[in-house]
Design an enzyme around this catalytic site. Sequence first.
Site, PDB file in Angstrom:
ATOM      1  N   THR A 250       0.805  -1.230   0.000  1.00 34.68           N
ATOM      2  CA  THR A 250       0.000   0.000   0.000  1.00 34.68           C
ATOM      3  C   THR A 250       0.832   1.271   0.000  1.00 34.68           C
ATOM      4  O   THR A 250       0.299   2.346  -0.279  1.00 34.68           O
ATOM      5  CB  THR A 250      -0.922   0.036   1.230  1.00 34.68           C
ATOM      6  N   CYS A 251       2.102   1.171   0.296  1.00 32.76           N
ATOM      7  CA  CYS A 251       2.965   2.355   0.429  1.00 32.76           C
ATOM      8  C   CYS A 251       4.151   2.181  -0.509  1.00 32.76           C
ATOM      9  O   CYS A 251       5.117   1.497  -0.186  1.00 32.76           O
ATOM     10  CB  CYS A 251       3.411   2.478   1.886  1.00 32.76           C
TER      11      CYS A 251
END
EC number: 4.1.1.46
Length: 338
Positions: A250-251
């Site tokens: 997600t990052c």
Amino acid sequence: MLGKIALEEAFALPRFEEKTRWWASLFSTDAETHVKEITDINKIRIEHADKHGVGYQILSYTAPGVQDIWDPVEAQALAVEINDYIAEQVRVNPDRFGAFATLSMHNPKEAADELRRCVEKYGFKGALVNDTQRAGPDGDDMIFYDNADWDIFWQTCTELDVPFYMHPRNPTGTIYEKLWADRKWLVGPPLSFAHGVSLHVLGMVTNGVFDRHPKLQIIMGHLGEHVPFDMWRINHWFEDRKKLLGLAETCKKTIRDYFAENIWITTSGHFSTTTLNFCMAEVGSDRILFSIDYPFETFSDACEWFDNAELNGTDRLKIGRENAKKLFKLDSYKDSSA
């Protein structure tokens, strides 16, 4: 320095004078002066600004504001009232004032629509929201904006090309009782404000908000709500530990990348040259904006410090006004080229 731009400057609706007076009694040593200053727009503020070289101010509704209202209908009605009111006020001196939209954050589509109305109808410069939105039948729930449900709102920010200022609010309900009730002197600027905003913005980082909306611009006050001082440790644990455990899903970028591309910090309420120099080393002078935090802080403290801080001329101009000119696409205002 003339022509400074300040952008964490609060106002309150005059009809809430008694509530404002009560609120001021909790933190101000001169509640009456605070009430006069926060409900004034076009007189006292301009006198202070003229004396201290502030050419332009972007005004926003005082915390906790609409984020303290857990009834969605009431919150939306107050947000619209505030926005219509401040639009009329800044129209009196458009070369001295702009405004951030006040938003009810109960519903992402409704918040997006109100932001669009304020930007397109009134020319507002973005939005300022006081951290999480209180919600639920007794106001004890909190709405965060760091999940995919809010993508429609963040997409609207990027479409309108306006920044979003994540401002603190006081802890409430169960969180207050469990963490702060026995430590009440830590509520606000000493600690709780930084806790709330840093959690929220770092949640946006780890939950992929900036990866899904790479042009989104977020502003944090108070020299970054402690995050720049933990930059190395955050980066180390994200890159060398958390991403190996799944954060990479997600990052996609580093915390330093997000500060270079998506996150700004302001000097509001934090008038230390030592601290500013540290932040310049961590995030760069290109991502720092001058601000005051009036009337919770004074023009004199903020401006006399900044004007006399040991900075080179280029950095002083960048932080004092040039960065804000670019971010907010400002035209000419008082002393904008002085």
